[in-house]
Design an enzyme around this catalytic site. Structure first.
Site, mmCIF file in Angstrom:
data_model
loop_
_atom_site.group_PDB
_atom_site.id
_atom_site.type_symbol
_atom_site.label_atom_id
_atom_site.label_comp_id
_atom_site.label_asym_id
_atom_site.label_seq_id
_atom_site.Cartn_x
_atom_site.Cartn_y
_atom_site.Cartn_z
ATOM 1 N N ASP A 35 -34.751 -38.696 12.360
ATOM 2 C CA ASP A 35 -33.418 -38.098 12.390
ATOM 3 C C ASP A 35 -33.482 -36.801 13.193
ATOM 4 O O ASP A 35 -34.395 -35.983 13.022
ATOM 5 C CB ASP A 35 -32.925 -37.823 10.968
ATOM 6 C CG ASP A 35 -31.422 -37.553 10.918
ATOM 7 O OD1 ASP A 35 -30.701 -38.376 10.314
ATOM 8 O OD2 ASP A 35 -30.983 -36.532 11.488
ATOM 9 N N ASN A 90 -25.196 -44.135 3.497
ATOM 10 C CA ASN A 90 -23.879 -43.511 3.389
ATOM 11 C C ASN A 90 -22.838 -44.490 3.913
ATOM 12 O O ASN A 90 -23.064 -45.174 4.910
ATOM 13 C CB ASN A 90 -23.840 -42.211 4.193
ATOM 14 C CG ASN A 90 -24.758 -41.150 3.612
ATOM 15 O OD1 ASN A 90 -24.958 -41.086 2.399
ATOM 16 N ND2 ASN A 90 -25.334 -40.327 4.470
ATOM 17 N N GLN A 97 -20.563 -40.779 5.883
ATOM 18 C CA GLN A 97 -21.107 -41.509 7.030
ATOM 19 C C GLN A 97 -20.544 -40.906 8.305
ATOM 20 O O GLN A 97 -19.337 -40.662 8.413
ATOM 21 C CB GLN A 97 -20.728 -43.000 6.945
ATOM 22 C CG GLN A 97 -21.367 -43.828 8.061
ATOM 23 C CD GLN A 97 -21.131 -45.324 7.909
ATOM 24 O OE1 GLN A 97 -20.417 -45.756 7.005
ATOM 25 N NE2 GLN A 97 -21.724 -46.094 8.800
ATOM 26 N N SER A 98 -21.409 -40.652 9.276
ATOM 27 C CA SER A 98 -20.941 -40.069 10.539
ATOM 28 C C SER A 98 -21.206 -40.976 11.729
ATOM 29 O O SER A 98 -20.529 -40.865 12.751
ATOM 30 C CB SER A 98 -21.580 -38.696 10.765
ATOM 31 O OG SER A 98 -22.980 -38.797 10.808
ATOM 32 N N HIS A 103 -27.266 -47.760 8.796
ATOM 33 C CA HIS A 103 -28.606 -47.159 8.816
ATOM 34 C C HIS A 103 -29.037 -46.808 7.410
ATOM 35 O O HIS A 103 -28.230 -46.416 6.572
ATOM 36 C CB HIS A 103 -28.658 -45.923 9.715
ATOM 37 C CG HIS A 103 -27.559 -44.930 9.480
ATOM 38 N ND1 HIS A 103 -26.289 -45.101 9.956
ATOM 39 C CD2 HIS A 103 -27.547 -43.744 8.818
ATOM 40 C CE1 HIS A 103 -25.536 -44.081 9.608
ATOM 41 N NE2 HIS A 103 -26.268 -43.232 8.902
ATOM 42 N N HIS A 105 -31.306 -44.167 5.474
ATOM 43 C CA HIS A 105 -32.060 -42.916 5.549
ATOM 44 C C HIS A 105 -33.319 -43.064 4.692
ATOM 45 O O HIS A 105 -33.241 -43.532 3.542
ATOM 46 C CB HIS A 105 -31.253 -41.751 4.972
ATOM 47 C CG HIS A 105 -30.018 -41.379 5.736
ATOM 48 N ND1 HIS A 105 -29.994 -40.351 6.655
ATOM 49 C CD2 HIS A 105 -28.760 -41.884 5.709
ATOM 50 C CE1 HIS A 105 -28.762 -40.232 7.145
ATOM 51 N NE2 HIS A 105 -27.992 -41.143 6.592
#
Ligand code: 5GP
Length: 117
Positions: A35, A90, A97-98, A103, A105
């Site tokens: 990340d 997320n 969530q962005s 995905h 983490h």
């Protein structure tokens, strides 16, 4: 005429090597990389190469892929984080969530807090 082209996310650009990332694992189904803004000493992101925007979009035929991702996440985490870790997905605005490419983490390397903020 405008084409109805699906939105390409930054993670798809990482898959295609169009933008750089610190890749730690790759196979035919998935990719893992560090990340860019780590929230713990170890913070990896594991993504499927298939475009699934969010876990709420997953369908029954994704069962095998989702199980596979969990096993790869476990393996990447077990190799690095003997004292424990957290796997997080997320989902949507309330989930923070962005990036709208599914995905997982992988977080660890310090005592993590619970519950999350
Ligand atoms: P989300 O909030 O969607 O669950 O997590 C997205 C994660 O992707 C964030 O932790 C963020 O730091 C990371 N991220 C966003 N853009 C990039 C990028 O270009 N490269 C890498 N390596 N990570 C990114």
């Amino acid at each position: 005429a405008k084409r109805n082209r699906p939105m390409v996310t930054i993670f798809e650009q990482i898959i295609k090597r169009e933008i750089p990332a610190d890749i730690v694992y790759e196979d035919e189904k998935c990719l893992a990389f560090k990340d860019v803004n780590p929230q713990a000493p170890t913070h990896l992101l594991l993504i499927p190469k298939k475009r699934i925007p969010m876990i709420s979009d997953a369908v029954d035929s994704d069962q095998e892929l989702l199980g596979y991702l969990m096993l790869i996440a476990r393996r990447l985490a077990n190799e690095r984080l003997q004292k424990g870790y957290r796997l997080v997905i997320n989902n949507g605005p309330d989930g923070c969530q962005s990036v709208y490419h599914l995905h997982i983490h992988i977080l660890g390397g310090r005592q993590l807090g619970w519950p999350p903020g």
